[in-house]
Scaffold this active site. Structure first.
Site, PDB file in Angstrom:
ATOM      1  N   GLU A  21      35.591  68.115  22.682  1.00  0.00           N
ATOM      2  CA  GLU A  21      34.933  67.172  23.846  1.00  0.00           C
ATOM      3  C   GLU A  21      35.198  67.822  25.150  1.00  0.00           C
ATOM      4  OE1 GLU A  21      33.997  63.255  21.606  1.00  0.00           O
ATOM      5  OE2 GLU A  21      36.211  63.647  22.186  1.00  0.00           O
ATOM      6  N   ASP A 219      24.722  61.178  17.590  1.00  0.00           N
ATOM      7  CA  ASP A 219      23.896  60.756  16.539  1.00  0.00           C
ATOM      8  C   ASP A 219      23.673  59.332  16.737  1.00  0.00           C
ATOM      9  OD1 ASP A 219      26.300  58.478  15.179  1.00  0.00           O
ATOM     10  OD2 ASP A 219      27.322  60.205  15.979  1.00  0.00           O
TER      11      ASP A 219
END
Ligand code: ADE
Length: 256
Positions: A21, A219
Site C-alpha cells: 500500500e 473490492d
C-alpha cells in the site's frame, strides 16, 4: 494551510497496513533512515521536501493503534495520514475509486446497553472527524494525482465521507448489509470498510494530532472480496498511493 495543523518541525507520518500500500515511497525518500521499533520498520527522511516518517502497521485496529502511538511517542509525528485500500459499501463506490474519510467509526464497537452502540466507552465519542485542512489537502492530492488514470476502463471517482473500521475482513453481501444497515439505523452512512482507520483516528484524537485517510477501493466487500483484494493490492494500490502521496507532500511542502 497545513502547517497550522502540524507543530512546526515535526514530521508528517504516512501510515499503511501493508507494504504494497506504500510501495515505492521508501525508494523516493531523501536521506532515508530505517529504524526498527516495536517490531516494525520505520523510515525517516524527506519526501518532496517534506520531513516524513513512513510506517507499516500490519492489519487490524490494535496493530494500527500501536503503530500510531510509536509514531507519536518515538518519532515525534506531528500529524498522521493513512493510505491504503478498503471495501466499497456505498452504493456508488466502485473498485478503483477512492474514498477520502471525513469521519471514522468502529463498526464492531458495541458496549450496549452500557453505552450507546458504536460509542467509545467513557469518552462520549462515536465518530472521529478528519482534520479539515488535511482532508482538503488529500482531496486536492487525489484530484491532481489520479488525473488521467483509468481502472478497468473507468475514471476513478473521488468520494468523501464516513469510513467504518473493524477487526473483520468483510467478505459477503449479507455481512456487508448487516454492518451498513446497523450503522445507518444509528445515523451513520458508511462509504467504505477497512480495518485500521478509526483506531488511528482515536489515537490522534487522544494526542490532539491531525489525522486524515485515503482509501482506494479494492473490492465491494462481497463474496468476491477475498479474490479482488489481493489482486488490487498487488497491482494497483501502490500506484494510487504513490500518485496521491507524491502530490500531497508536494503541496504541503509549499505551505510549510
Ligand atoms: N480492506 C479492503 N477490503 C476490505 C474488506 N472487504 N473488509 C475489510 N477491510 C478491507
Amino acid at each position: 494551510m497545513f502547517a497550522a495543523h502540524r507543530p512546526s518541525g515535526r514530521p508528517l507520518a504516512i501510515l499503511s497496513a501493508l507494504a504494497e500500500e506504500q510501495d515505492g515511497l521508501v525508494e523516493q525518500l531523501q536521506d532515508g533512515q530505517r529504524v526498527r521499533h516495536a517490531g516494525r520498520e520505520f523510515w525517516q527522511g524527506r519526501l518532496g521536501g517534506l520531513h516524513v516518517v513512513l510506517a507499516l502497521s500490519r492489519i487490524g485496529k490494535v496493530a494500527a493503534a500501536t503503530t500510531s502511538v510509536a509514531l507519536i511517542e518515538r518519532f515525534d509525528a506531528g500529524a498522521i495520514v493513512f493510505t491504503g485500500v478498503a471495501g466499497g459499501v456505498g452504493s456508488n463506490v466502485q473498485v478503483g475509486d477512492v474514498v477520502v474519510g471525513s469521519a471514522y467509526v468502529q463498526h464492531d464497537m458495541d458496549a450496549s446497553p452500557l453505552f450507546p452502540r458504536y460509542q467509545i466507552p467513557l469518552t462520549g465519542q462515536t465518530a472521529f472527524a478528519a482534520d479539515a485542512a488535511l482532508e482538503r489537502a488529500l482531496l486536492a492530492a487525489c484530484a491532481v494525482g489520479l488525473q488521467g488514470l483509468q481502472h478497468a476502463g473507468r475514471t476513478p471517482q473521488i468520494h468523501q465521507g464516513l469510513i467504518a473500521s473493524g477487526d473483520r475482513f468483510v467478505n459477503g453481501l449479507d455481512e456487508t448489509r448487516g454492518i451498513v444497515e446497523a450503522l445507518q439505523s444509528h445515523g451513520h452512512q458508511p462509504l467504505a470498510v477497512e480495518m485500521e482507520g478509526a483506531a488511528v483516528a482515536q489515537v490522534c484524537h487522544d494526542y490532539g494530532l491531525a489525522f486524515a485517510a485515503v482509501r482506494s477501493i479494492s473490492d465491494r466487500a462481497d463474496a468476491a472480496a477475498h479474490v479482488d483484494f489481493p489482486l488490487f493490492v498487488r497491482d494497483v494500490a501502490s500506484v494510487y498511493a504513490r500518485r496521491i502521496i507524491t502530490e500531497l507532500v508536494r503541496a504541503l511542502a509549499l505551505n510549510d
